[in-house]
Write a protein that holds these residues in place. Structure first.
Motif, PDB file in Angstrom:
ATOM      1  N   PHE A 238     -10.922  -6.298  17.306  1.00 43.56           N
ATOM      2  CA  PHE A 238      -9.985  -6.182  18.427  1.00 43.56           C
ATOM      3  C   PHE A 238      -8.599  -6.713  18.050  1.00 43.56           C
ATOM      4  N   THR A 239      -8.555  -7.795  17.276  1.00 47.21           N
ATOM      5  CA  THR A 239      -7.266  -8.348  16.864  1.00 47.21           C
ATOM      6  C   THR A 239      -6.508  -7.375  15.977  1.00 47.21           C
ATOM      7  N   ILE A 240      -7.212  -6.770  15.018  1.00 47.87           N
ATOM      8  CA  ILE A 240      -6.559  -5.796  14.139  1.00 47.87           C
ATOM      9  C   ILE A 240      -6.066  -4.601  14.948  1.00 47.87           C
ATOM     10  N   GLU A 241      -6.861  -4.150  15.926  1.00 45.02           N
ATOM     11  CA  GLU A 241      -6.446  -3.030  16.764  1.00 45.02           C
ATOM     12  C   GLU A 241      -5.185  -3.360  17.553  1.00 45.02           C
ATOM     13  N   ASN A 242      -5.123  -4.551  18.133  1.00 54.47           N
ATOM     14  CA  ASN A 242      -3.982  -4.912  18.971  1.00 54.47           C
ATOM     15  C   ASN A 242      -2.710  -5.097  18.147  1.00 54.47           C
ATOM     16  N   VAL A 243      -2.836  -5.698  16.961  1.00 57.42           N
ATOM     17  CA  VAL A 243      -1.646  -5.963  16.150  1.00 57.42           C
ATOM     18  C   VAL A 243      -1.107  -4.673  15.533  1.00 57.42           C
ATOM     19  N   THR A 244      -1.998  -3.835  15.028  1.00 62.97           N
ATOM     20  CA  THR A 244      -1.563  -2.603  14.358  1.00 62.97           C
ATOM     21  C   THR A 244      -1.442  -1.406  15.292  1.00 62.97           C
ATOM     22  N   LYS A 245      -1.824  -1.574  16.574  1.00 68.37           N
ATOM     23  CA  LYS A 245      -1.732  -0.486  17.565  1.00 68.37           C
ATOM     24  C   LYS A 245      -2.553   0.729  17.123  1.00 68.37           C
ATOM     25  N   THR A 246      -3.787   0.467  16.754  1.00 64.38           N
ATOM     26  CA  THR A 246      -4.710   1.525  16.338  1.00 64.38           C
ATOM     27  C   THR A 246      -6.015   1.371  17.112  1.00 64.38           C
ATOM     28  N   ARG A 247      -6.934   2.286  16.875  1.00 66.09           N
ATOM     29  CA  ARG A 247      -8.297   2.197  17.395  1.00 66.09           C
ATOM     30  C   ARG A 247      -9.244   2.321  16.210  1.00 66.09           C
ATOM     31  N   ILE A 248     -10.238   1.416  16.150  1.00 66.43           N
ATOM     32  CA  ILE A 248     -11.148   1.342  15.006  1.00 66.43           C
ATOM     33  C   ILE A 248     -12.582   1.475  15.509  1.00 66.43           C
ATOM     34  N   VAL A 249     -13.373   2.262  14.799  1.00 64.83           N
ATOM     35  CA  VAL A 249     -14.792   2.416  15.092  1.00 64.83           C
ATOM     36  C   VAL A 249     -15.576   2.061  13.838  1.00 64.83           C
ATOM     37  N   LEU A 250     -16.529   1.141  13.979  1.00 62.87           N
ATOM     38  CA  LEU A 250     -17.429   0.772  12.885  1.00 62.87           C
ATOM     39  C   LEU A 250     -18.781   1.421  13.155  1.00 62.87           C
ATOM     40  N   ALA A 251     -19.151   2.379  12.348  1.00 58.34           N
ATOM     41  CA  ALA A 251     -20.422   3.089  12.497  1.00 58.34           C
ATOM     42  C   ALA A 251     -21.210   2.913  11.207  1.00 58.34           C
ATOM     43  N   ASP A 252     -22.134   1.947  11.223  1.00 57.08           N
ATOM     44  CA  ASP A 252     -22.903   1.617  10.025  1.00 57.08           C
ATOM     45  C   ASP A 252     -21.935   1.197   8.910  1.00 57.08           C
ATOM     46  N   THR A 253     -21.907   1.918   7.798  1.00 56.34           N
ATOM     47  CA  THR A 253     -20.983   1.566   6.715  1.00 56.34           C
ATOM     48  C   THR A 253     -19.680   2.367   6.785  1.00 56.34           C
ATOM     49  N   LYS A 254     -19.520   3.205   7.799  1.00 58.68           N
ATOM     50  CA  LYS A 254     -18.319   4.027   7.944  1.00 58.68           C
ATOM     51  C   LYS A 254     -17.295   3.304   8.815  1.00 58.68           C
ATOM     52  N   VAL A 255     -16.023   3.462   8.453  1.00 55.11           N
ATOM     53  CA  VAL A 255     -14.913   2.909   9.232  1.00 55.11           C
ATOM     54  C   VAL A 255     -13.987   4.061   9.595  1.00 55.11           C
ATOM     55  N   HIS A 256     -13.745   4.255  10.880  1.00 48.59           N
ATOM     56  CA  HIS A 256     -12.866   5.317  11.373  1.00 48.59           C
ATOM     57  C   HIS A 256     -11.663   4.665  12.056  1.00 48.59           C
ATOM     58  N   ILE A 257     -10.462   5.122  11.706  1.00 48.47           N
ATOM     59  CA  ILE A 257      -9.220   4.553  12.244  1.00 48.47           C
ATOM     60  C   ILE A 257      -8.408   5.685  12.866  1.00 48.47           C
ATOM     61  N   LEU A 258      -7.932   5.450  14.091  1.00 44.54           N
ATOM     62  CA  LEU A 258      -7.109   6.419  14.823  1.00 44.54           C
ATOM     63  C   LEU A 258      -5.758   5.786  15.115  1.00 44.54           C
ATOM     64  N   GLY A 259      -4.667   6.455  14.685  1.00 47.98           N
ATOM     65  CA  GLY A 259      -3.336   5.916  14.933  1.00 47.98           C
ATOM     66  C   GLY A 259      -2.300   6.685  14.139  1.00 47.98           C
ATOM     67  N   SER A 260      -1.066   6.166  14.131  1.00 42.42           N
ATOM     68  CA  SER A 260      -0.010   6.789  13.343  1.00 42.42           C
ATOM     69  C   SER A 260      -0.190   6.442  11.862  1.00 42.42           C
ATOM     70  N   PHE A 261       0.555   7.132  11.014  1.00 43.03           N
ATOM     71  CA  PHE A 261       0.376   6.960   9.562  1.00 43.03           C
ATOM     72  C   PHE A 261       0.643   5.515   9.130  1.00 43.03           C
ATOM     73  N   GLN A 262       1.759   4.935   9.598  1.00 45.98           N
ATOM     74  CA  GLN A 262       2.122   3.578   9.193  1.00 45.98           C
ATOM     75  C   GLN A 262       1.125   2.565   9.742  1.00 45.98           C
ATOM     76  N   ASN A 263       0.682   2.749  10.980  1.00 48.47           N
ATOM     77  CA  ASN A 263      -0.273   1.806  11.572  1.00 48.47           C
ATOM     78  C   ASN A 263      -1.643   1.908  10.914  1.00 48.47           C
ATOM     79  N   ILE A 264      -2.060   3.108  10.547  1.00 43.79           N
ATOM     80  CA  ILE A 264      -3.328   3.269   9.831  1.00 43.79           C
ATOM     81  C   ILE A 264      -3.272   2.544   8.495  1.00 43.79           C
ATOM     82  N   LYS A 265      -2.140   2.613   7.844  1.00 39.08           N
ATOM     83  CA  LYS A 265      -1.995   1.932   6.547  1.00 39.08           C
ATOM     84  C   LYS A 265      -2.154   0.424   6.698  1.00 39.08           C
ATOM     85  N   MET A 266      -1.543  -0.159   7.739  1.00 36.79           N
ATOM     86  CA  MET A 266      -1.677  -1.601   7.961  1.00 36.79           C
ATOM     87  C   MET A 266      -3.117  -1.980   8.286  1.00 36.79           C
ATOM     88  N   ALA A 267      -3.760  -1.220   9.165  1.00 39.88           N
ATOM     89  CA  ALA A 267      -5.144  -1.521   9.537  1.00 39.88           C
ATOM     90  C   ALA A 267      -6.084  -1.355   8.345  1.00 39.88           C
TER      91      ALA A 267
END
Length: 246
Positions: free
Chosen positions: A186-215
């Protein structure tokens, strides 16, 4: 000793040769002169105003294109959420994007197709990204941003792509990314303004290009073993710099 030779040891012939040498101009001087000539030539000519090209608007028939269809496979664990939120998914695709959508019970795919009412051919790509984001685990409200906004992207990677981990080491790495009660995520999502989903060993990130890079950088540091406090400080510094830049 030869009487004709001079006291300094040079012969009259060598003196004559040295007198015939001509002084060569240095390359720097020649280059500077060429640059000055080029500047003079530019200033002599009249400045020509560059005109912006004028293109006629494209007709709506060309924007539609031929009928196309995209399929999004739905895993078994997303059947129930898809059924519960089908009206929320169906409405923006049909009413806003003027597309046709259905869930094929035989192939277990969500099929999206253009029709005669489709105004823009890019609507098919937006609808596909929207459904794919929901299938990966994002909330419908978050996935809707892919339809409303242009500069949003979806990125996925595996924890083992960052570092080959197995067993308890892999579980601990996923736990570091999630944090106690999901606090770190939640902290990473709030600071980088992204949405993150952890599904088993997969990590999915939704956001702009620059914010995805930070997350992505923060998550990779957590997987590699950095303490959360250090990761928090790094992403806050990068986020503040990005905010000042814009």
């Amino acid at each position: 000793m030869d009487a004709d030779s001079n006291t300094d040891g040079t012969t009259p012939e060598s003196k004559a040769d040295t007198e015939t040498f001509t002084k060569v101009k240095s390359k720097k001087t020649q280059k500077r002169k060429r640059e000055q000539d080029a500047v003079d030539m530019d200033t002599e000519g009249e400045p020509v105003a560059s005109k912006r090209p004028q293109f006629p608007p494209i007709s709506g028939d060309k924007l539609k294109g031929p009928d196309e269809m995209r399929k999004v496979a739905v895993p078994a664990h997303r059947y129930t959420p898809l059924k519960d939120n089908w009206l929320k998914i169906f409405t923006p695709i049909v009413e806003n994007l003027q597309l046709q959508v259905r869930f094929n019970l035989k192939t277990r795919n969500v099929e999206i197709k253009t029709c005669k009412d489709t105004q823009d051919i890019s609507s098919l790509t937006r609808a596909t990204d929207f459904v794919r984001a929901f299938v990966l685990g994002f909330q419908v409200e978050d996935a809707l941003a892919l339809i409303r906004l242009d500069e949003l992207f979806l990125e996925s990677f595996d924890v083992t792509d960052v570092k080959p981990l197995k067993g308890d080491h892999l579980s601990r790495a996923i736990g570091r990314v999630a944090g106690k009660g999901g606090k770190t995520k939640f902290t990473i999502e709030n600071v980088t303004k992204t949405r993150i989903v952890l599904a088993d060993t997969k990590v999915h990130i939704l956001g702009s290009f620059q914010n995805i890079k930070m997350a992505r950088t923060a998550i990779c540091n957590l997987i590699l073993g950095s303490p959360p406090s250090k990761v928090y400080g790094n992403i806050r510094v990068v986020a503040s710099r990005t905010a000042e830049r814009f």
